[in-house]
Design a protein around this motif. Structure first.
Motif, PDB file in Angstrom:
ATOM      1  N   CYS A 161      66.732 -12.820  17.656  1.00 15.57           N
ATOM      2  CA  CYS A 161      67.412 -14.103  17.475  1.00 15.57           C
ATOM      3  C   CYS A 161      67.119 -14.722  16.105  1.00 15.57           C
ATOM      4  N   GLY A 342      76.529 -15.109  16.935  1.00 12.21           N
ATOM      5  CA  GLY A 342      76.683 -14.112  17.986  1.00 12.21           C
ATOM      6  C   GLY A 342      76.259 -14.583  19.364  1.00 12.21           C
ATOM      7  N   LYS A 343      75.387 -13.811  19.978  1.00  9.69           N
ATOM      8  CA  LYS A 343      74.997 -14.050  21.372  1.00  9.69           C
ATOM      9  C   LYS A 343      73.784 -14.960  21.522  1.00  9.69           C
ATOM     10  N   TYR A 344      73.386 -15.652  20.448  1.00  5.80           N
ATOM     11  CA  TYR A 344      72.156 -16.436  20.504  1.00  5.80           C
ATOM     12  C   TYR A 344      72.415 -17.936  20.637  1.00  5.80           C
ATOM     13  N   TYR A 348      72.140 -17.824  25.651  1.00  4.18           N
ATOM     14  CA  TYR A 348      70.860 -17.172  25.328  1.00  4.18           C
ATOM     15  C   TYR A 348      69.692 -18.087  25.679  1.00  4.18           C
TER      16      TYR A 348
END
Length: 393
Positions: A161, A342-344, A348
């Motif tokens: 992350c 992104g996915k953070y 998350y």
């Protein structure tokens, strides 16, 4: 199961310890003054509670969770056994120890965590690092072994992350807790600067033109206590002072921090001083204490207590998430749109929060108490919630 035939200060403080509450919060839970709890701790079994207080404590025990009741009765049984064996039972968390001679240095392993948000550039270090198992927060991470001039070992944790965190293990044998506290604060500035320089070297050529590599904003310490010289009655207070060293030093001039007079530490040990917001996670086989500024841990016996590695593993993820949520809040406060790549983002943080706050199927009572104490004193749940709310869906 040992029953409570009569509540004294000893049993009352056992209940406080089992419920993982500070003096202030335990007093609020019972609806009494904090000074009453302090008196229980000072006088122990010599103070017999009045009938009204007996009823209050009976009711508090009855409303405990099953885990808290088990912890209470386990400690009550251990205290009763020690008293039967002729061992003084002056404090609920006194354990058999192997002390050194009075006046000898005590042994402590210092663990420092220095986290900093690096962001995207940290990905350049990812291929050089070794994959590492995820910690309790389930965060993907890798490690790099680092040479540090004053540490027995140094490990750089890289989190996917964008967090980089240096873990320094340093073995110390100070003569007093004040000496350790002074060393701790005097080395913090150097440790932070050294970590910033390390990251600057590792990221040379990766950072955007003109960008300055940040250095950690703080240091979190964990102390594992080994052999010591304190008598059993002073050991719980010694653990309090290990976890809250600021009360032993004069920090008005950060460039010249020095310890308070020697009689300050001696007086606090003799009076069984306790920090009102520190939370214990002690049991029959270990002594543990978490505070805002650090953790003190004394495993006894080692084969049945939590391993120090379990404490370190949890604290590493807690500090990584603390640094990440602090970065999000800093973006918001500077007027920038707090967006994570992104996915953070929100999902998350929500997933990490859930993993850290929910008990696992194989989690022991010791581990659960340790996790709750560290989370409560770090205030991470509140920071994660604020960061999650600040991020766009």
């Amino acid at each position: 199961m040992v029953a409570v035939e009569q509540w004294t200060g000893r049993e009352a403080v056992l209940l406080q310890s089992a419920m993982r509450l500070s003096v202030r919060r335990f007093a609020e839970h019972l609806g009494i003054a904090p000074r009453t709890v302090t008196k229980w701790r000072a006088q122990g079994a010599a103070l017999v509670c009045v009938p009204e207080m007996q009823q209050i404590l009976d009711a508090a025990l009855a409303t405990c969770t099953p885990e808290e009741r088990d912890a209470f009765h386990e400690r009550l049984a251990a205290q009763t056994a020690r008293k039967t064996d002729g061992v003084p039972a002056q404090h609920p968390d006194v354990h058999q120890v192997v002390p050194g001679a009075v006046g000898d240095p005590f042994a402590v392993v210092s663990h420092k965590f220095l986290p900093v948000y690096v962001g995207g550039p940290s990905a350049a270090l990812w291929p050089r690092a070794q994959p590492a198992p995820a910690g309790p927060g389930g965060l993907e991470r890798r490690t790099l072994t680092i040479d540090h001039p004053t540490s027995e070992s140094a490990t750089l944790y890289l989190y996917a992350c964008g967090i980089a965190m240096l873990h320094l293990e340093q073995h110390r044998r100070p003569a007093t807790i004040t000496d350790l506290a002074v060393w701790r604060y005097r080395t913090y500035l150097d440790d932070r600067s050294w970590t910033g320089q390390l990251l600057a070297r590792l990221l040379d050529g990766v950072l955007p033109a003109g960008a300055v590599c940040p250095e950690p904003g703080y240091v979190l310490s964990i102390y594992e206590l080994g052999a010591h010289f304190w008598p059993l009655a002073h050991l719980p207070t010694a653990m309090q002072l290990l976890a809250t060293p600021s009360v032993l030093v004069d920090r008005r001039n950060p460039a010249n921090i020095h310890g308070l007079p020697p009689d300050t530490e001696a007086s606090m040990l003799a009076s069984r001083w306790e920090h009102p917001d520190a939370v214990e996670f002690s049991g029959a086989v270990s002594m543990g204490l978490a505070s805002w500024s650090g953790v003190a841990y004394h495993p006894l016996p080692a084969e049945r207590a939590l391993s120090t590695a379990e404490v370190l593993d949890l604290e590493a993820d807690v500090q990584a998430l603390w640094a990440l949520s602090t970065h999000v809040q800093a973006l918001l406060e500077s007027g920038q749109d707090p967006v994570m790549p992104g996915k953070y983002g929100r999902g998350y943080l929500a997933a990490a929060y859930s993993r850290l706050t929910q008990s696992g199927p194989t989690e022991t009572v010791q581990h659960r108490l340790m996790r709750k104490a560290i989370l409560a004193t770090s205030e991470l749940p509140e920071r994660l919630a604020a960061a999650r709310d600040a991020l766009r869906p």
